[in-house]
Design a protein around this motif. Structure first.
Motif, PDB file in Angstrom:
ATOM      1  N   THR A  34       0.934  -1.104   0.374  1.00 44.13           N
ATOM      2  CA  THR A  34       0.178  -0.282  -0.153  1.00 44.13           C
ATOM      3  C   THR A  34       0.430   1.134   0.345  1.00 44.13           C
ATOM      4  O   THR A  34       0.284   2.808  -1.133  1.00 44.13           O
ATOM      5  N   GLN A  35       1.714   0.668   0.776  1.00 42.02           N
ATOM      6  CA  GLN A  35       2.986   2.434   0.918  1.00 42.02           C
ATOM      7  C   GLN A  35       3.447   3.111  -0.483  1.00 42.02           C
ATOM      8  O   GLN A  35       3.219   3.826  -0.750  1.00 42.02           O
ATOM      9  N   PHE A  36       4.100   1.617  -1.272  1.00 44.56           N
ATOM     10  CA  PHE A  36       4.825   1.802  -2.652  1.00 44.56           C
ATOM     11  C   PHE A  36       3.617   1.983  -3.684  1.00 44.56           C
ATOM     12  O   PHE A  36       4.314   3.209  -4.245  1.00 44.56           O
ATOM     13  N   LEU A  37       2.918   1.722  -3.475  1.00 47.84           N
ATOM     14  CA  LEU A  37       1.447   1.436  -5.143  1.00 47.84           C
ATOM     15  C   LEU A  37       1.294   3.592  -4.357  1.00 47.84           C
ATOM     16  O   LEU A  37       1.329   4.203  -5.497  1.00 47.84           O
ATOM     17  N   ARG A  38       1.348   4.239  -3.056  1.00 49.48           N
ATOM     18  CA  ARG A  38       0.740   5.589  -3.067  1.00 49.48           C
ATOM     19  C   ARG A  38       2.105   6.047  -3.693  1.00 49.48           C
ATOM     20  O   ARG A  38       1.283   7.512  -4.136  1.00 49.48           O
ATOM     21  N   GLU A  39       2.876   5.921  -3.629  1.00 56.00           N
ATOM     22  CA  GLU A  39       4.551   6.445  -3.942  1.00 56.00           C
ATOM     23  C   GLU A  39       4.785   6.794  -5.323  1.00 56.00           C
ATOM     24  O   GLU A  39       4.953   7.918  -5.872  1.00 56.00           O
ATOM     25  N   ILE A  40       3.868   5.495  -6.148  1.00 58.19           N
ATOM     26  CA  ILE A  40       4.579   5.962  -7.156  1.00 58.19           C
ATOM     27  C   ILE A  40       3.324   6.229  -8.220  1.00 58.19           C
ATOM     28  O   ILE A  40       3.463   6.199  -9.692  1.00 58.19           O
ATOM     29  N   SER A  41       2.051   6.230  -7.602  1.00 57.25           N
ATOM     30  CA  SER A  41       0.693   6.524  -8.471  1.00 57.25           C
ATOM     31  C   SER A  41       0.457   7.354  -9.581  1.00 57.25           C
ATOM     32  O   SER A  41      -0.272   7.521 -10.326  1.00 57.25           O
ATOM     33  N   ASP A  42       1.495   8.768  -9.066  1.00 55.27           N
ATOM     34  CA  ASP A  42       1.330   9.468  -9.792  1.00 55.27           C
ATOM     35  C   ASP A  42       1.889   9.157 -11.094  1.00 55.27           C
ATOM     36  O   ASP A  42       2.308  10.464 -11.949  1.00 55.27           O
ATOM     37  N   THR A  43       2.696   8.412 -11.347  1.00 52.64           N
ATOM     38  CA  THR A  43       4.249   8.724 -11.578  1.00 52.64           C
ATOM     39  C   THR A  43       4.015   7.290 -13.371  1.00 52.64           C
ATOM     40  O   THR A  43       5.727   7.684 -13.738  1.00 52.64           O
ATOM     41  N   LYS A  44       3.715   6.455 -12.494  1.00 53.80           N
ATOM     42  CA  LYS A  44       3.423   4.974 -13.432  1.00 53.80           C
ATOM     43  C   LYS A  44       2.532   4.978 -13.471  1.00 53.80           C
ATOM     44  O   LYS A  44       1.565   4.343 -12.701  1.00 53.80           O
ATOM     45  N   ASN A  45       2.435   3.851 -14.658  1.00 52.70           N
ATOM     46  CA  ASN A  45       0.985   3.107 -14.922  1.00 52.70           C
ATOM     47  C   ASN A  45       1.062   2.325 -14.402  1.00 52.70           C
ATOM     48  O   ASN A  45       2.115   1.119 -14.235  1.00 52.70           O
ATOM     49  N   VAL A  46       0.365   1.461 -13.492  1.00 50.10           N
ATOM     50  CA  VAL A  46      -0.111   0.233 -12.594  1.00 50.10           C
ATOM     51  C   VAL A  46      -1.253  -0.194 -12.442  1.00 50.10           C
ATOM     52  O   VAL A  46      -2.244   0.463 -12.606  1.00 50.10           O
ATOM     53  N   LEU A  47      -1.259  -1.746 -12.935  1.00 51.13           N
ATOM     54  CA  LEU A  47      -2.151  -3.023 -12.408  1.00 51.13           C
ATOM     55  C   LEU A  47      -2.085  -3.561 -11.103  1.00 51.13           C
ATOM     56  O   LEU A  47      -0.852  -3.741 -10.927  1.00 51.13           O
ATOM     57  N   VAL A  48      -3.186  -3.415 -10.386  1.00 47.64           N
ATOM     58  CA  VAL A  48      -2.833  -4.240  -9.246  1.00 47.64           C
ATOM     59  C   VAL A  48      -4.024  -4.959  -8.628  1.00 47.64           C
ATOM     60  O   VAL A  48      -5.244  -4.795  -9.569  1.00 47.64           O
ATOM     61  N   CYS A  49      -3.568  -6.190  -9.103  1.00 44.40           N
ATOM     62  CA  CYS A  49      -4.636  -7.439  -8.931  1.00 44.40           C
ATOM     63  C   CYS A  49      -4.826  -8.926  -8.153  1.00 44.40           C
ATOM     64  O   CYS A  49      -3.656  -8.072  -7.059  1.00 44.40           O
ATOM     65  N   ALA A  50      -5.510  -9.176  -7.502  1.00 41.02           N
ATOM     66  CA  ALA A  50      -5.307 -11.315  -6.493  1.00 41.02           C
ATOM     67  C   ALA A  50      -5.943 -11.426  -7.165  1.00 41.02           C
ATOM     68  O   ALA A  50      -7.244 -11.320  -8.214  1.00 41.02           O
TER      69      ALA A  50
END
Length: 483
Positions: A34-50
Motif C-alpha cells: 500500500t505504501q509503495f503504490l501510494r508513492e508511485i501512483s502519480d508517476t507510473k502506470n500500475v495494475l493491482v490484482c489479486a
C-alpha cells in the motif's frame, strides 16, 4: 513507521526489479504494498490484482481474471492469450497480492500475457525499454490455491504431471522473472507476545514442537468471539444453531448492485437477515477507528437501513451501508501521454457485516482477531498455521479440543521452495542477474526444489515428474541398493 525489513522491501520495490515479497503472517506485506503504490501512483502506470474478488477489494484492485481476461476452469500448457488489453500493454508495474491463492496454471497464463505485452510494446517502440516490473506478494506457507478434485484431474491430464498443491511457483515461467526475494520476519500482529511468535514460526515450517506449548497456554475459558472451523459444514451448523437461539423479530437487509459484479466479488450476502443479540463481524475499517475489518460485536438494535453494534470496548456504533467498488482498468489520453487509470465497473452496497458465530479458516485468512475459539481439526497444508496466526496473543485463544500433531500439515514443495531462494534484495548488477539466470537454467524446465540439509545430514529435494513416467521411476528406485 516501517520496520527494518519493510524498509529493505521498499528499496527493492523502488529499484524496478521484479520482487517476490513474502514473510510470516502479520509482518505487514499488504501494508508495504500500500505504501509503495501510494508513492508511485502519480508517476507510473500500475495494475493491482489479486486471485479472488475479496482479496482484490482489500487492496483496491481488480481480479486476475478480469485484468488478464483469463479463461474459466483449468488451463492447459498450450493455451495462450488471445488478446492483450491496452492497460496491460501500457502498464509499467503489475502487482499481484495473495500470490499463494493463485494456481500455477493461472500464473502461467498471466506470465505469458505479460511477456506478450512486453513484446508488443517493444515492437511499437523499438528504442524504448518495455520491460514491466512484476511484484508478487504472499506467504506460500499459508493456504494453497482452492482446487476441486475435478479440476485436479483435468490439470494433471493437461500437464501430464502430479501437480501437488498447484502453487504459482510451480509454473514453468515463474523462473523467467528472476525475482528478488524479500522475506519479512519482523512480526507486527503479535509484537507483544514474543513467545507466541516463536511457536508460530516453528509451526509455520512444520516443526511440531510448538504444539504442546499452544495446548498448554491457550485459555481454558471460552471466548465471547468468533469460532474458527476447518470445514464449511461446521461453521454453517454453529451459525444456524446460535441464530435459532435468538428470540424476537428479524430484519432482512438487501444489497444494491449496479454494473458488473460477479458472485465472487461480493464480500457478504445479498440478503442479510439479522436479529438483536446476534454476533456479527465487520468487513471494513471504520474511518473513526471505532472498529476494523474483522472486529466482533453484538447487534443491539435494528433500524430501517442501519443497525447498532456493541463492540468489546463497550462503544455502541451505528453501522451504515458500505459501497464496495469493483475495479478494472482503462487507458485515458491526456495532454502529454496515455495513462492507465482505474475505472469502476460495478458497485455492491450492503451493510458491511457477516453473521459471525463461526467462520472457516479459509475465510479468516488476512484477518486479525484479539480473541477466538478454535476447533483445531485441519486437513490442508498451512491451515492450522493460518488459524493460529490470526490471533494477536495466545491469551485470546480458546481451543475446543487438543491440537493433535497430525493436524499440522506443511507442504514439502513449499519447504523446498523457500530453501531454494534467498532474501536476495535488489540484484547488484546485470552480471548478478545473469549468474542467477544460469543457476536457474541448470535446474531444467520443471521446477526442482533445492537440496535441504536435514538433521540427519540427508539432502532432499522435490522433483516433478510426468505421470506417464511415474511407474518407470518407481521401478528404478525399487531396484536400487541404498546405503
Amino acid at each position: 513507521m516501517l520496520t527494518k525489513g519493510q524498509k529493505k522491501a521498499m528499496q527493492a520495490l523502488n529499484s524496478g526489479c521484479n520482487v517476490f515479497l513474502s514473510g510470516e503472517a502479520g509482518t505487514g506485506k499488504s501494508y508495504v504494498l500500500t505504501q509503495f503504490l501510494r508513492e508511485i501512483s502519480d508517476t507510473k502506470n500500475v495494475l493491482v490484482c489479486a486471485p479472488t474478488g475479496i482479496a482484490a477489494i482489500n487492496i483496491h484492485g481488480s481480479t486476475l481474471h478480469r485484468v488478464f481476461q483469463i479463461p474459466l476452469g483449468p488451463i492447459s500448457p498450450t493455451t495462450n492469450p488471445l488478446k492483450i488489453s491496452g492497460p496491460l500493454e501500457k502498464a509499467d508495474v503489475i502487482v499481484i497480492d495473495e500470490i499463494s491463492m493463485c494456481r500455477f496454471d493461472i500464473f502461467e497464463f498471466v506470465a505469458k500475457s505479460i511477456k506478450r505485452a512486453e513484446a508488443k510494446a517493444q515492437k511499437k517502440s523499438p528504442s524504448k525499454t518495455t520491460k514491466k516490473q512484476l511484484i508478487v506478494a504472499g506467504d506460500f506457507f499459508q493456504l494453497p490455491p482452492v482446487m476441486t478434485q475435478k479440476d485436479r484431474l483435468i490439470l494433471e491430464t493437461y500437464w501430464d504431471m502430479d501437480i501437488g498443491d498447484g502453487f504459482a511457483f510451480e509454473a514453468p515461467m515463474w523462473e523467467n522473472f528472476d525475482f528478488a526475494s524479500i522475506i519479512l520476519n519482523e512480526v507486527v500482529r503479535q509484537k507483544d507476545d514474543v513467545e507466541f511468535v516463536t511457536k508460530l514460526n516453528q509451526l509455520r515450517c512444520g516443526n511440531k514442537s510448538g504444539i504442546e506449548w499452544i495446548n498448554i497456554h491457550a485459555t481454558p475459558k471460552k471466548q465471547k468471539s468468533i469460532h474458527l472451523c476447518g470445514t464449511n459444514k461446521m461453521a454453517e451448523d454453529i451459525n444456524m444453531r446460535e441464530s435459532k437461539k435468538l428470540t424476537g423479530k428479524s430484519s432482512t437487509y438487501c444489497s444494491d448492485i449496479s454494473g458488473s459484479v460477479n458472485p465472487t466479488d461480493k464480500p457478504t450476502t445479498d440478503k442479510l437477515t439479522l436479529k438483536v443479540g446476534m454476533q456479527v463481524m465487520t468487513l471494513v475499517n471504520d474511518s473513526k477507528n471505532r472498529y476494523q475489518n474483522g472486529s466482533i460485536g453484538i447487534i443491539t438494535s435494528l433500524h430501517d437501513d442501519t443497525v447498532d453494534v456493541s463492540f468489546a470496548k463497550g462503544e455502541n456504533v451505528e453501522i451504515t451501508p458500505h459501497t464496495w467498488e469493483i475495479i478494472d482498468y482503462k487507458i485515458t489520453t491526456g495532454n502529454e501521454k496515455s495513462k492507465v487509470e482505474e475505472v469502476v465497473v460495478g458497485t455492491f452496497r450492503q451493510l458491511p457485516l457477516r453473521i459471525a458465530y463461526a467462520i472457516t479458516i479459509h475465510k479468516s485468512q488476512g484477518q486479525t482477531y484479539d480473541a477466538a475459539n478454535l476447533s483445531p481439526y485441519c486437513f490442508a497444508p498451512g491451515q492450522l498455521y493460518v488459524a493460529l496466526s490470526r490471533l494477536t496473543s495466545i491469551k485470546g485463544l480458546h481451543l475446543c479440543g487438543q491440537i493433535m500433531p497430525q493436524y499440522l500439515i506443511t507442504s514439502q514443495e513449499v519447504l523446498d521452495f523457500y530453501a531454494s531462494i534467498e532474501n536476495t534484495g535488489i540484484p547488484e548488477s546485470e552480471q548478478a542477474l545473469e549468474k542467477k539466470s544460469v543457476k536457474n537454467s541448470k535446474r531444467g524446465g520443471a521446477r526442482v526444489g533445492a537440496g535441504r540439509k536435514q538433521k540427519y545430514g540427508v539432502e532432499t529435494c522435490t522433483i516433478r515428474i510426468p505421470i506417464s513416467a511415474k511407474k518407470d521411476v518407481l521401478a528404478f528406485l525399487a531396484s536400487r541398493k541404498w546405503d
